[in-house]
Design an enzyme around this catalytic site. Sequence first.
Site, mmCIF file in Angstrom:
data_model
loop_
_atom_site.group_PDB
_atom_site.id
_atom_site.type_symbol
_atom_site.label_atom_id
_atom_site.label_comp_id
_atom_site.label_asym_id
_atom_site.label_seq_id
_atom_site.Cartn_x
_atom_site.Cartn_y
_atom_site.Cartn_z
ATOM 1 N N HIS A 22 0.854 -1.187 0.000
ATOM 2 C CA HIS A 22 0.000 0.000 0.000
ATOM 3 C C HIS A 22 0.889 1.235 0.000
ATOM 4 C CE1 HIS A 22 -3.757 -2.153 0.691
ATOM 5 N NE2 HIS A 22 -3.085 -2.936 1.521
ATOM 6 N N CYS A 34 -2.418 4.845 -4.524
ATOM 7 C CA CYS A 34 -2.984 3.490 -4.611
ATOM 8 C C CYS A 34 -4.030 3.426 -5.721
ATOM 9 C CB CYS A 34 -3.623 3.075 -3.286
ATOM 10 S SG CYS A 34 -2.483 2.310 -2.128
#
Length: 110
Positions: A22, A34
């Site tokens: 992430h 993201c």
Amino acid sequence: MITITIYRDQDERIKRFSVTGHAKYDDPGKDIVCAGVSAVTVGAVNAIEKLTGIVPDAEMKSGFLSASMPESGETHRNEQLQLLLAGMVVALESIADQYGKHVRIKHTLA
């Protein structure tokens, strides 16, 4: 951090790619890094299937995407596949250039 690994064969053709992690650029749901990486990679998998008829072997879950590219047996389709994958890599490199603290791209032999 998001790590993108591009796996190429001896002839520099992309055989598969994986995306893990992430970005942690912002809170979940607000993280444009993201979202950008996801849009580019999932969009590439969808475009490959829709435009070439080649169905990548893909697995996706939170913080992970892996896609392997089968050979079609048709030179023209394989060329289309490689062009779409090259476009994906260019888009991901643009994101990594802008957000290098959050995205890393590795290239390796398949």
